[in-house]
Structure formats: C-alpha cells, structure tokens
Design a protein around this motif. Structure first.
Motif, mmCIF file in Angstrom:
data_model
loop_
_atom_site.group_PDB
_atom_site.id
_atom_site.type_symbol
_atom_site.label_atom_id
_atom_site.label_comp_id
_atom_site.label_asym_id
_atom_site.label_seq_id
_atom_site.Cartn_x
_atom_site.Cartn_y
_atom_site.Cartn_z
ATOM 1 N N LEU A 1 2.999 9.220 0.809
ATOM 2 C CA LEU A 1 1.675 8.714 1.184
ATOM 3 C C LEU A 1 1.766 7.591 2.204
ATOM 4 O O LEU A 1 0.839 7.373 2.978
ATOM 5 N N GLY A 2 2.878 6.872 2.172
ATOM 6 C CA GLY A 2 3.063 5.786 3.133
ATOM 7 C C GLY A 2 1.974 4.738 3.005
ATOM 8 O O GLY A 2 1.514 4.432 1.900
ATOM 9 N N PRO A 3 1.516 4.227 4.132
ATOM 10 C CA PRO A 3 0.504 3.164 4.092
ATOM 11 C C PRO A 3 -0.891 3.645 3.674
ATOM 12 O O PRO A 3 -1.802 2.843 3.556
ATOM 13 N N VAL A 4 -1.044 4.949 3.429
ATOM 14 C CA VAL A 4 -2.341 5.454 2.964
ATOM 15 C C VAL A 4 -2.693 4.841 1.604
ATOM 16 O O VAL A 4 -3.852 4.510 1.345
ATOM 17 N N LEU A 5 -1.688 4.674 0.743
ATOM 18 C CA LEU A 5 -1.944 4.118 -0.598
ATOM 19 C C LEU A 5 -2.540 2.712 -0.525
ATOM 20 O O LEU A 5 -3.626 2.480 -1.064
ATOM 21 N N PRO A 6 -1.894 1.754 0.138
ATOM 22 C CA PRO A 6 -2.542 0.438 0.224
ATOM 23 C C PRO A 6 -3.821 0.472 1.052
ATOM 24 O O PRO A 6 -4.739 -0.314 0.807
ATOM 25 N N GLY A 7 -3.906 1.406 1.992
ATOM 26 C CA GLY A 7 -5.154 1.553 2.753
ATOM 27 C C GLY A 7 -6.305 1.960 1.852
ATOM 28 O O GLY A 7 -7.423 1.451 1.976
ATOM 29 N N MET A 8 -6.026 2.883 0.933
ATOM 30 C CA MET A 8 -7.052 3.279 -0.046
ATOM 31 C C MET A 8 -7.455 2.080 -0.897
ATOM 32 O O MET A 8 -8.641 1.890 -1.187
ATOM 33 N N GLY A 9 -6.469 1.295 -1.303
ATOM 34 C CA GLY A 9 -6.764 0.108 -2.109
ATOM 35 C C GLY A 9 -7.656 -0.869 -1.370
ATOM 36 O O GLY A 9 -8.592 -1.440 -1.948
ATOM 37 N N LEU A 10 -7.373 -1.057 -0.074
ATOM 38 C CA LEU A 10 -8.162 -1.993 0.728
ATOM 39 C C LEU A 10 -9.589 -1.480 0.935
ATOM 40 O O LEU A 10 -10.556 -2.231 0.792
ATOM 41 N N VAL A 11 -9.733 -0.198 1.260
ATOM 42 C CA VAL A 11 -11.067 0.371 1.457
ATOM 43 C C VAL A 11 -11.851 0.328 0.142
ATOM 44 O O VAL A 11 -13.053 0.019 0.138
ATOM 45 N N THR A 12 -11.193 0.609 -0.966
ATOM 46 C CA THR A 12 -11.852 0.544 -2.272
ATOM 47 C C THR A 12 -12.353 -0.864 -2.551
ATOM 48 O O THR A 12 -13.500 -1.049 -2.975
ATOM 49 N N LEU A 13 -11.508 -1.854 -2.314
ATOM 50 C CA LEU A 13 -11.914 -3.246 -2.523
ATOM 51 C C LEU A 13 -13.110 -3.599 -1.645
ATOM 52 O O LEU A 13 -14.093 -4.186 -2.124
ATOM 53 N N ALA A 14 -13.061 -3.241 -0.370
ATOM 54 C CA ALA A 14 -14.167 -3.546 0.542
ATOM 55 C C ALA A 14 -15.455 -2.859 0.088
ATOM 56 O O ALA A 14 -16.540 -3.462 0.104
ATOM 57 N N LEU A 15 -15.337 -1.615 -0.355
ATOM 58 C CA LEU A 15 -16.511 -0.875 -0.805
ATOM 59 C C LEU A 15 -17.103 -1.476 -2.081
ATOM 60 O O LEU A 15 -18.326 -1.558 -2.223
ATOM 61 N N ALA B 1 -10.941 -4.154 -8.762
ATOM 62 C CA ALA B 1 -10.672 -3.650 -7.410
ATOM 63 C C ALA B 1 -9.594 -4.484 -6.727
ATOM 64 O O ALA B 1 -8.751 -3.940 -6.002
ATOM 65 N N ILE B 2 -9.601 -5.786 -6.964
ATOM 66 C CA ILE B 2 -8.545 -6.648 -6.412
ATOM 67 C C ILE B 2 -7.195 -6.244 -7.002
ATOM 68 O O ILE B 2 -6.201 -6.106 -6.282
ATOM 69 N N ALA B 3 -7.167 -6.043 -8.316
ATOM 70 C CA ALA B 3 -5.921 -5.638 -8.978
ATOM 71 C C ALA B 3 -5.449 -4.276 -8.458
ATOM 72 O O ALA B 3 -4.251 -4.073 -8.231
#
Length: 184
Positions: A43-57, A92-94
C-alpha cells in the motif's frame, strides 16, 4: 473556513456519509497492514494518506455539525448527537498516528536481498539494522496489531453510535411506516 453550506445545502450530511465509509475502511486497512507487513509495503504511503484524509474528514464533519446544530430546532436527540460528535476526533487522530506507525514498521522491517552479504558500513548501518530487527520482532508486531485492533474497533463503534444518534435526531417522528402517494 465555512463548512456550513455546500451549494446551498448543509454540508454536514454530505461529510457524514464520507466519514461513515472512510473510518471503517481506514480501520480495516490498518488492521490488515498491521497483520501482514507486506500489505503495508504494497500500500505504501496510501495507508497514512487514508489516515490523514479520514482525520480531515472527521474534523470537517464535526465542524459542519456544530454549524448545523445552531440552525436546527433544539431537541434532546439533537443535543445527544451533538455531544457525541466530537468524541470521534481522538479515534481519528489515533487511526492516523497508527497508520503512519504501521506503514513505517512495514518499511523498516527486513527486506529480501538487503542486509545480506556486503560489509558493515560503520555505526550508522549497525544502528539501522538494530532498528530493523526491533521493528520486525514478534513482540513489536503483536503490540502494533493489538493496538491497531483496539483503535480500529473503537473508531468503528464510535462511528456507529454517533451515526445512529444522528439518524434518530434527523428522522424520529418524521416519517410514516405506511406508504403514501400514488399506488397506495
């Protein structure tokens, strides 16, 4: 930033649907990547990217919900939902922090073909291999998996609880159980 209206419609219901999908999806990806290190590498950086988008949302959803709360009729159901909403932000932060951590653990673990042969390039190389050994050790992987499971389940349960209270606040007493209109 005004997140209250989007094209003249309250933004909160729009953001809610995104969060209701993305929080469980990110939680699932986190657990899968914590369980299989190769999945985190793929998944590479997609995983933390999902985490960041989830937090923002989640933040956008909470902010737009606070905006909307000031513009709807007060009720105990709306109040209960409004009090629960901000409780998703820590989850979401966690999720975000753990997506980054699991991704990094997947990257520093031993890779095939590397670390074999070749000479030691000095103290930096030795320290890097020590970190890689520690990151790939069973206790660290088990701890990451257990923490990921706890946060994933907690986040999904919180999304469900908040969504259920929001649906009750929006719909309770506002529809009929029998059909209406033509064809009735």
């Amino acid at each position: 930033m005004d997140v209250g209206l989007i094209n003249g419609v309250p933004g909160h219901p729009l953001f809610v649907h995104g969060a209701a999908v993305l929080v469980p999806l990110t939680a699932l990806a986190l657990v899968v990547c914590a369980l299989w290190r190769s999945a985190a590498r793929r998944l590479g950086p997609v995983l933390p990217g999902m985490g960041l988008v989830t937090l923002a949302l989640v933040v956008l959803t909470t902010e737009s919900g606070e905006w909307l709360e000031e513009r709807v009729r007060e009720s105990s159901l709306v109040e209960e939902h409004a009090e629960m909403g901000p409780g998703l932000t820590p989850w979401a932060i966690a999720l975000f922090v753990l997506t980054v951590a699991v991704w990094l653990l997947g990257r520093v673990g031993p890779r095939r073909g590397q670390e074999r042969g070749g000479e030691d390039d000095g103290p930096t190389r030795g320290a890097a291999s020590t970190v890689a050994r520690l990151a790939s050790s069973l206790p660290v992987r088990v701890a990451a998996l257990v923490i990921a499971l706890v946060v994933a389940v907690g986040a999904v349960v919180q999304v469900y609880r908040i969504g259920d209270s929001g649906a009750r606040a929006a719909w309770q007493g506002r529809f009929s159980t029998s059909r209406s209109g033509p064809g009735r």
